[in-house]
Design an enzyme around this catalytic site. Structure first.
Site, PDB file in Angstrom:
ATOM      1  N   ALA A   4       0.949  -1.095   0.085  1.00  0.00           N
ATOM      2  CA  ALA A   4       0.018  -0.078   0.043  1.00  0.00           C
ATOM      3  C   ALA A   4       0.811   1.378   0.107  1.00  0.00           C
ATOM      4  O   ALA A   4       2.058   1.236   0.538  1.00  0.00           O
ATOM      5  CB  ALA A   4      -0.852   0.019   1.196  1.00  0.00           C
TER       6      ALA A   4
ATOM      7  N   ASP B  20       3.218  -6.575   4.697  1.00  0.00           N
ATOM      8  CA  ASP B  20       4.517  -5.730   4.690  1.00  0.00           C
ATOM      9  C   ASP B  20       3.903  -4.243   4.845  1.00  0.00           C
ATOM     10  O   ASP B  20       3.360  -4.022   4.228  1.00  0.00           O
ATOM     11  CB  ASP B  20       5.170  -5.808   3.366  1.00  0.00           C
ATOM     12  CG  ASP B  20       6.383  -5.029   3.299  1.00  0.00           C
ATOM     13  OD1 ASP B  20       6.722  -4.371   4.555  1.00  0.00           O
ATOM     14  OD2 ASP B  20       6.978  -4.762   2.174  1.00  0.00           O
TER      15      ASP B  20
ATOM     16  N   GLY C 278       9.527   1.065   1.818  1.00  0.00           N
ATOM     17  CA  GLY C 278       8.069   0.944   1.383  1.00  0.00           C
ATOM     18  C   GLY C 278       7.431  -0.371   1.252  1.00  0.00           C
ATOM     19  O   GLY C 278       7.889  -1.485   1.203  1.00  0.00           O
ATOM     20  N   GLU C 279       5.947  -0.162   1.386  1.00  0.00           N
ATOM     21  CA  GLU C 279       5.112  -1.691   1.696  1.00  0.00           C
ATOM     22  C   GLU C 279       5.293  -2.303   0.286  1.00  0.00           C
ATOM     23  O   GLU C 279       5.188  -1.816  -0.900  1.00  0.00           O
ATOM     24  CB  GLU C 279       3.765  -1.022   1.760  1.00  0.00           C
ATOM     25  CG  GLU C 279       3.513  -0.455   3.484  1.00  0.00           C
ATOM     26  CD  GLU C 279       2.175  -0.900   3.825  1.00  0.00           C
ATOM     27  OE1 GLU C 279       1.346  -1.767   3.190  1.00  0.00           O
ATOM     28  OE2 GLU C 279       1.582  -0.021   4.565  1.00  0.00           O
ATOM     29  N   GLY C 280       5.438  -3.456   0.441  1.00  0.00           N
ATOM     30  CA  GLY C 280       5.745  -4.549  -0.578  1.00  0.00           C
ATOM     31  C   GLY C 280       7.152  -4.628  -1.137  1.00  0.00           C
ATOM     32  O   GLY C 280       7.433  -5.846  -1.401  1.00  0.00           O
TER      33      GLY C 280
END
Length: 673
Positions: free
Chosen positions: A438, A531, A584-586
């Site tokens: 996200a 994550d 960062g997410e992911g």
């Protein structure tokens, strides 16, 4: 037990109703059971009570172990909290536990706090857990103060534990009625393969909660139409020849909405057609608490971990990464799991208005989404390195949670269904692993609000520091975010804390959509890498809709974020590595993915050690006996070929024994050949 759609169960019933026999039958297929007896011994002269206890003991198989907690009522919480995911616990019963709790020998005591601790232990338990308790609420109010204290305490205990359990059953005259969920799968039967809506029984919709305060008009949600995969985008001209190959980029494209008579409601497009594992009503799909979703296999996971000890590995083994092998084995249903080949990253982009986004650069999340679509940035590059597809999903901006609900009730329903269909679409495309990511201004503050509402956390302790684009700490922005979360919690202090209410009041579009993804992935048995704050906040909400969802989630790293750490602790998810990556997410999950794949590759391809029947250095694949001789050798009585030289153990160069006795321990961490 888990194939019935629940993991923790409370069995209620009256005296001689058959509740204990029913509970025992549910765990009869477990290889070992830990029986927790709570009742005190009683008066030695009470032969009738002694006979009852003896009858209970006689029914237990010899493979069961018994632990008594009558001497210390707090021991029950410790036993449940310490039980691992491979254990099965049967607690019989909570009435005896309350009796000991109220005993003057244990007073003064905070009975309310002790009951809350028990409920918290049940909610966070990773073991298979069945609790038995008498239902005394239907009897007359006792005439003595002690009797009223007992019924009050037991009633409070039953309510707290029932709320924490995945399922509740009531046994009356030997007949079982399911109270939560209302229509469970048949006991000891694996649900049929969920490939069509006919495989799922219908269930009437529950009345919807009154809609929260209406928010200001916003742009229509993009999830009003079905998500469709767009063709992979072309490589941008500014990428050099040395750049990695772009991942397949998928974006939800608008699809024609079929005509529906007298229906202008949001979320009633063709994507709301009946799908598996959801109750059906005339208006489409319903996601509600108590859904019966599948659980990972209880037995293949431990089998895969045990198998690792037999492999031809020079060192002590995979260490913490054994959890990856056990998780993959349980979710794939095999003791020899394969590495995940087909991986898809779902990037949810949605901003939050108000103080939650203090310190964020306007338009930054949109730029990140465009960057990912173009194949640039950390997420896209790592997706390409891991041969993973990338799907970008846009969520509408969420209203300021400190002023009004972030979403309307209809938007929450549409977001949940849309996320479910995204996961379902991935499963239909053959995706074996989803990575939930996200990016959005204010997402971390919204996740902190969700944690505060669902786990009782203090917002400042779960809200990370605000870092500017120049790498500086912005404490003023952090204080504004904390104030926004505080005001939102104060505004909703009298609101319900049900899952959909939390999403509407505090969570917003991105967390609601992520929750739908987790539920849909669970229904289709697709594991998910979490994550960042949005994914873990969605997991916290999803456990109240379907407690099975958390068992399909894996957390590679906490990224140093306090909110992720707390959510992981509550959900029973242990971060596999402690690299504190914050890409960062992911991106953090994708950075750890090659390591996870390496562990699965070794587990699937390494042979068994020669001493245990595996091939030797010359490629011998003959099966060996427990002494190391090959089966079928005819070179002599000692199992050696005639031309094989005799082996003589050399004399030691210094003092010490030349052999190790059978009773002497081998070096810790090494295999005894």
């Amino acid at each position: 037990m888990s194939v019935d759609g629940w993991h923790t169960l409370l069995v209620l019933g009256g005296i001689r109703s058959g509740k204990s026999e029913f509970a025992e039958s549910l765990v009869a297929d477990a290889p070992t059971v830990r029986y927790v007896a709570t009742a005190p011994a009683g008066d030695p002269e009470d032969t009738e009570w002694a006979t009852r206890l003896a009858a209970h003991r006689a029914r237990r198989p010899g493979s069961w172990t018994t632990e008594e907690t009558a001497a210390n009522p707090g021991r029950l919480v410790e036993v449940i909290a310490a039980a691992g995911p491979n254990e099965t616990l049967l607690v019989d019963d909570l009435g005896g536990w309350v009796t000991v709790l109220l005993d003057p020998a244990h007073q003064p005591a905070d009975d309310t706090a002790t009951i809350a601790e028990l409920a918290a232990a049940v909610r966070s338990s990773t073991a298979r857990l069945v609790l038995v308790s008498p239902e005394v609420g239907l009897s007359l109010v006792p005439t003595t103060p002690l009797g009223r204290a007992f019924t009050d305490a037991l009633g409070a205990t039953n309510r707290a534990v029932a709320d924490a359990c995945d399922a509740v059953a009531l046994v009356v005259a030997g007949q079982t009625a399911w109270l939560k969920p209302t229509t469970p799968a048949p006991a000891h039967a694996v649900p049929p393969a969920a490939t069509s809506p006919e495989a799922v029984p219908s269930r009437a919709a529950t009345p919807q909660t009154a809609a929260p305060q209406a928010a200001a008009p916003r742009a229509a949600a993009p999830w009003a139409t079905a998500p469709q995969a767009a063709p992979a985008q072309a490589v941008p001209a500014d990428l050099g020849a040395g750049d990695v190959t772009l991942p397949e980029v998928l974006t939800p494209a608008a699809a024609p909405v079929p005509a529906r008579a007298e229906s202008d409601e949001p979320g009633t497009g063709d994507w709301a057609a009946p799908t598996m594992a959801l109750p059906m009503i005339a208006t489409g799909l319903v996601i509600q608490p108590g859904m019966e979703l599948p659980m990972p296999d209880d037995y293949t996971g431990p089998q895969a971990v045990d198998r690792l000890a037999t492999l031809d590995i020079p060192g002590a083994g995979l260490g913490v990464l054994e959890q990856v092998v056990g998780f993959a084995a349980a979710t794939q249903g095999t003791a020899t799991p394969r590495p995940w080949d087909a991986v898809r990253v779902l990037l949810i982009q949605g901003d939050h208005e108000g103080g939650a986004s203090a310190g964020a650069t306007p338009g930054e999340s949109s730029r990140r989404a465009r960057q990912a679509r173009a194949g640039r940035g950390a997420l896209a590059r790592l997706a390409a390195e891991n041969r993973a597809g990338l799907q970008i999903v846009e969520a509408p901006a969420s209203a300021p949670m400190e002023e009004r609900p972030a979403l309307s009730a209809d938007e929450v329903e549409a977001a949940l269904r849309y996320g479910w269909r995204l996961a379902e679409q991935a499963a239909d495309a053959g995706v074996q692993l989803l990575v939930l990511a996200a990016c959005g201004a204010g997402a971390e503050a919204a996740a902190a609000a969700v944690l505060a509402a669902t786990a009782g956390a203090e917002p400042p302790t779960v809200l990370g520091r605000v870092v500017t684009e120049q790498g500086e700490i912005d404490d003023a922005a952090w204080m504004v975010r904390c104030a926004a979360v505080r005001d939102a919690l104060h505004r909703t202090r009298r609101s319900a804390r049900e899952a959909k209410d939390v999403l509407a009041e505090l969570g917003g579009g991105d967390i609601a959509l992520a929750t739908g993804v987790l539920l849909g992935a669970t229904a289709r048995k697709v594991p998910v890498l979490l994550d960042g704050p949005v994914g873990t906040a969605a997991a916290m909400v999803s456990r109240d809709l379907a407690g099975q969802a958390r068992h399909w989630c894996l957390l590679p790293d906490h990224g140093g974020r306090p909110g992720v750490r707390l959510a992981a602790d509550v959900l029973g998810l242990t971060p596999l590595v402690d690299l504190r990556l914050d890409l960062g997410e992911g991106a953090t999950a994708l950075a750890a993915l090659p390591l996870l794949r390496s562990a699965l590759t070794l587990a699937a391809t390494l042979p068994v050690h020669p001493s245990l029947g595996g091939p030797d250095d010359e490629g011998d694949t003959g099966e060996r006996t427990g002494t190391g001789d090959r089966i079928g050798d005819d070179g002599g009585d000692d199992g050696r070929a005639e031309d094989e030289p005799d082996f003589a153990e050399p004399e030691p160069a210094g003092p010490g024994p030349t052999t190790v006795g059978a009773d002497e321990p081998v070096f810790p961490g090494r295999r005894a050949d």
